[in-house]
Motif scaffolding. Structure first.
Motif, PDB file in Angstrom:
ATOM      1  N   PHE A  10       1.461   4.223  -2.832  1.00 37.69           N
ATOM      2  CA  PHE A  10       1.426   5.628  -2.453  1.00 37.69           C
ATOM      3  C   PHE A  10       2.691   6.336  -2.953  1.00 37.69           C
ATOM      4  CE2 PHE A  10       1.840   8.975   0.949  1.00 37.69           C
ATOM      5  CZ  PHE A  10       0.765   9.729   0.512  1.00 37.69           C
ATOM      6  N   ALA A  11       3.790   5.593  -3.042  1.00 37.88           N
ATOM      7  CA  ALA A  11       5.027   6.166  -3.559  1.00 37.88           C
ATOM      8  C   ALA A  11       5.015   6.209  -5.081  1.00 37.88           C
ATOM      9  CB  ALA A  11       6.221   5.357  -3.066  1.00 37.88           C
ATOM     10  N   GLY A  12       3.961   5.653  -5.686  1.00 35.66           N
ATOM     11  CA  GLY A  12       3.866   5.670  -7.136  1.00 35.66           C
ATOM     12  C   GLY A  12       4.544   4.479  -7.797  1.00 35.66           C
ATOM     13  N   ARG A  72       0.828  -1.199   0.000  1.00 33.10           N
ATOM     14  CA  ARG A  72       0.000   0.000   0.000  1.00 33.10           C
ATOM     15  C   ARG A  72       0.872   1.262   0.000  1.00 33.10           C
ATOM     16  NH1 ARG A  72      -5.091   1.912   2.322  1.00 33.10           N
ATOM     17  NH2 ARG A  72      -5.650   3.348   0.670  1.00 33.10           N
ATOM     18  N   ALA A  73       1.908   1.247   0.834  1.00 34.66           N
ATOM     19  CA  ALA A  73       2.826   2.390   0.860  1.00 34.66           C
ATOM     20  C   ALA A  73       3.569   2.484  -0.463  1.00 34.66           C
ATOM     21  CB  ALA A  73       3.802   2.252   2.026  1.00 34.66           C
TER      22      ALA A  73
END
Lengths: 360, 525
Positions: free
Chosen positions: A236-238, A232-233
């Motif tokens: 979020f970092a693309g 998920r992170a």
């Protein structure tokens, strides 16, 4: 008395380094116990298993020969495991890499130039990567579990090799043995020294160095770690988890394929039904024993290679089955994974008397 | 001890000053250690029948630990618990329920795909026929003003009703004590009022309620007594009706809480525009966004209020680019259509995002803070990556800078994200983005689970950012926070967003109505 695991606030760096050492120590104790039970002097057994292979030049070069495929496959698998992709089909990618690389000397026997060997290595890398991408694509496209698909593809690959060397690629002058013609000299690895060690050892060192830099210093390496630790992170970092899955399978498949073609063009010199004593599976242990770190994997590869040589040693010297080394490899993986608990947890012993006191 | 009960709330049962035997529950000198950390340090608490007792404290003050000990989920290292005058050892939650202690958790433990009755049956003693149980559910729930239909599927029920299911499940065991953990955090103001009626009714029948909350206003309204904890110790026991919100906050924090300063907003050009944003639901129990329209201008803070689970997560993902919509022109950042652009492309346009979940979404738990700086800033012009190589020194610089400016407290210069406390990690995650001076900042639950001191720091930084010419969009469930910082307020309900209204003219009642579906009706019309 009770044993409690207490979560550490942070990972213990000391334990991350100590855990594989403890695991190797426990494996030594375990092997001594097995020798004892099977009626062999444990000291003699341990000596043959772990020390004797280090005592002469021939077996030292054999150690390198066996460590090369383990390390190459291991660093590729590290990329997979760090990014949470569970490729356990390296044995199959190794086999396919050996086959695609061998196509050049077997199908174009007259193509004998200085480019022959490099082209074979490239073909081996591409073959292994393509074969690795199959479970990768099945995972990203259809959500198929890569553990199952990559494992099953191992059997497809080894049976395909078996069919090739018994059928279309069998050496017509080979007295019916299931094997291909020997490769021409332009298709053989350049040897180092008078043993079976070849430039594959140098190639391996270069790969280890490149992978170490990639994992530790580049954004790609960062992406691998982030997507593995927290998808998920990562999103979020693309970073794309799907692209990473394909990347990881391509890298690990490619390195397994490279190991495969270097094995057949170096040590064996032809294709035959069995070209690996299970390097693709043992490399899983190497990857974890080496902490999924390229330098660690280099050391772990040498340790695992030692168990292969030691296994042969105990069979010759003490009459103990060399399967013992397979057992030890499994036990080693078990201990490594168990000891990894210590990285995030502290062990506390709680005496029952104190517990009673607290409740009184 | 100075304790008196507001006559309007009292049911005539005096709480304190009675002999021990009249007390329902008494915890004496409870000590609970986790390693070197003392979560409860000589904590004592007494509850009388029919008393609504607030347990106040900041995050990490030790409230949850104490409650878990009373509910049997943890065992104390030292101390004693008396139940109805007898010393007891509460070995498990099952044992607690057997004694007559029930608990309603903040996070529900219901199966979405099952009905109300099936969910309750799972927690009830075996062998009760379903029909009998369904009848009991409907009877008890109606009696307490919490009407439920036994055959409704949980997935179809709004959060407020789901909470009723939890409460009714608790009531069916006819408890003498109910522990409620932040029950109103998922309710509209009207639903909360309804809950208070039920709780007062229960108290009047002699049931004690241990009420955990950080909403001081409602504690003053509802509770007879309050125990305030700070750093594992009881620091005060007081009559909340005689305190002000400020004095209660002071007791919790141990010092004055800095007030947030806010100059009037000067609205500039629009920096974020949502123009008819639709997003289908990702899973059967999710929420779809329907025709969301919103404009956030330079200089202002727009807040989106709403009860949890009404599409806030979907809205955040759609604005951040973690989920892409159908039309590129549905999301505009500085008038560039970005509906098809990923999160890094949007960051390059000057946008920054802070998701609700700190660990595992906003930060990777096992990586150091410097790596977590790279996580969201590797794509922007921060010099963190040069020719594919990471520049660790630059990341460390940013960590030091954010640490300094946002007062992030940590043991070592560059710890793993998980080693930070919730409040400090939140300061870091917000600070990491604010440090970029983004043109647009979208932040979800900026002070969720953060202590009052840290919350003030974060809120002030959001206001300062907006006043410096950025657009700030805050998605929050905390109405106090929204009124403290927002210039305009919109409400999200089941994926529909209401027209934003100026905070100066918006009331809690109106927000409550919009939360309950007012926006939806407008959307459907």
């Amino acid at each position: 008395m009770r044993i409690e695991l207490i979560r550490r606030a942070e990972q213990s760096r000391r334990m991350a380094l100590l855990s594989p050492v403890i695991a190797v120590g426990l494996t030594v104790v375990f092997s001594a116990a097995v020798f004892l039970i099977s009626g062999v002097d444990p000291l003699a057994g341990l000596y043959q298993l772990f020390i004797a292979p280090l005592t002469d030049a021939w077996s030292l070069s054999e150690l390198v020969v066996k460590a090369v495929p383990l390390v190459l496959i291991g660093v590729g698998l590290a990329v997979c495991y760090l990014s949470n992709n569970w490729n356990i089909g390296a044995e199959g990618q190794f086999t396919i890499g050996a086959i695609t690389g061998s196509m050049i000397p077997l199908l174009l026997p007259d193509f004998q130039t200085p480019f022959t060997l490099p082209l074979m290595l490239v073909a081996g890398i591409l073959g292994g990567a393509a074969y690795g991408l199959i479970p990768g694509l099945l995972k990203t496209r259809f959500g198929a579990n890569e553990i199952l698909t990559s494992l099953m593809l191992v059997y497809v690959a080894t049976l395909f090799l078996d069919w090739l060397v018994r059928g279309p690629w069998r050496d017509p002058m080979g007295y019916g043995f299931p094997q291909t013609e020997r490769f021409n000299s332009a298709a053989r690895m350049i040897m180092l020294g008078d043993g079976r060690m070849s430039v594959s050892a140098l190639v391996t060192l270069v790969v280890v160095a490149l992978m170490a830099v990639m994992l530790a210093k580049t954004l790609k390496g960062f992406e691998i770690k982030v997507l593995g630790a927290s998808p998920r992170a990562g999103a979020f970092a693309g970073f794309s988890a799907k692209k990473m899955t394909l990347f990881a399978f391509a890298i690990s498949g490619g390195l397994a394929g490279l190991a495969g073609i270097m094995e057949v063009s170096g040590v064996i010199g032809k294709l035959q039904p069995s070209i690996s004593p299970g390097y693709g599976f043992a490399a899983i242990i190497v990857a974890f024993l080496g902490r999924l770190n390229p330098v660690g994997i280099l050391i772990a590869g040498l340790v695992l290679a030692l168990t292969y040589l030691g296994g042969e040693g105990i069979q010759v010297a003490l009459g103990v089955s060399k399967r013992m080394s397979t057992v030890l490899q499994g036990v080693l993986l078990f201990f490594v994974l168990a000891c990894d608990t210590l990285i995030l947890y502290r062990v506390r012993f709680i005496s029952s008397s104190r517990k009673a006191g607290a409740h009184a | 001890m100075n304790v008196s009960i507001d006559p309007a709330l009292s049911d005539g049962r005096a709480a304190a000053g009675e002999p021990v035997a009249a007390r329902l529950l008494e915890a004496r000198h409870i000590v609970k250690r986790f390693g070197d950390n003392v979560a409860n340090d000589d904590v004592s608490l007494a509850l009388a029948p029919g008393e609504i007792h607030a347990l106040l404290g900041e995050n990490g003050a030790g409230k949850s630990t104490l409650v878990k000990i009373i509910y049997g989920a943890l065992q104390p290292n030292e101390g004693e618990i008396f139940w109805k005058g007898e010393r007891v050892t509460i070995e498990s939650p099952a044992a607690a329920r057997k004694l007559g202690i029930g608990m309603v958790f903040q996070h529900f433990s219901l199966f979405d795909a099952l009905t109300v009755a099936e969910n309750i049956a799972l927690a009830s003693p075996k062998g009760v026929p379903m029909a009998e149980l369904s009848a009991a559910i409907e009877k008890v729930s109606a009696e307490y003003g919490l009407p439920l239909k036994a055959n409704d599927r949980i997935a179809d029920l709004p959060v407020g009703i789901r909470q009723r299911v939890e409460i009714v499940r608790c009531l069916l065991q006819s408890p003498d004590l109910i522990i409620m953990d932040e029950p109103t955090s998922v309710l509209t103001p009207q639903e909360a009022d309804q809950l208070f009626v039920t709780l007062r009714r229960l108290a009047s029948e002699g049931c004690a309620i241990l009420y955990i909350s950080h909403r001081l206003e409602e504690v003053r309204e509802l509770c007879h007594r309050a125990t305030v904890m700070r750093r594992g110790k009881v620091v005060a026991e007081t009559d909340p009706t005689r305190e002000t919100v400020a004095s209660l906050a002071r007791l919790m924090v141990g010092s004055e809480v800095a007030a947030v300063h806010r100059a009037p907003a000067q609205r500039g050009r629009p920096r974020l525009t949502l123009d008819g944003l639709d997003l289908p639901s990702k899973d059967p129990f999710g929420v779809a966004l329907v025709d969301v329209k919103l404009e956030v201008a330079a200089g202002e803070i727009v807040a989106i209020a709403g009860v949890a689970g009404n599409g806030q997560g979907e809205l955040f993902d759609a604005i951040s680019g973690e989920r892409l919509g159908e039309r590129a022109a549905a999301v505009l950042i500085d008038e560039v259509a970005v509906g098809h652009a990923g999160v890094n492309a949007r960051r390059k346009l000057g946008a920054a995002f802070v998701p609700e979940e700190r660990l595992g979404h906003g930060a990777v738990p096992g990586l150091p803070l410097s790596d977590n700086v790279v996580l969201t800033r590797h794509g922007t012009a921060d010099g963190l990556v040069a020719r594919g190589l990471m520049r660790f020194a630059r990341a460390a610089e940013i960590v030091a800078f954010v640490t300094e400016r946002f007062d992030v407290r940590k043991g070592v210069p560059d710890p793993e994200a998980r080693a930070l406390s919730g409040g400090n990690l939140q300061k870091f995650v917000v600070g990491r983005e604010v440090d970029r001076v983004p043109g647009l900042l979208v932040v979800s639950q900026p002070t969720w689970g953060v202590d009052a001191g840290a919350a003030a720091v974060i809120r002030q930084s959001l206001i300062d950012l907006a006043r410096s010419g950025s657009a700030v969009l805050v998605i929050s469930q905390d109405l106090d926070e929204i009124f403290e910082i927002a210039d305009r307020i919109a409400v999200i309900s089941r994926g529909h967003l209401s027209e934003p209204e100026p905070a100066a003219t918006m009331t809690r009642e109106r927000i409550g109505l919009l939360m309950a579906g007012g926006a939806e009706k407008k959307g459907a019309a």
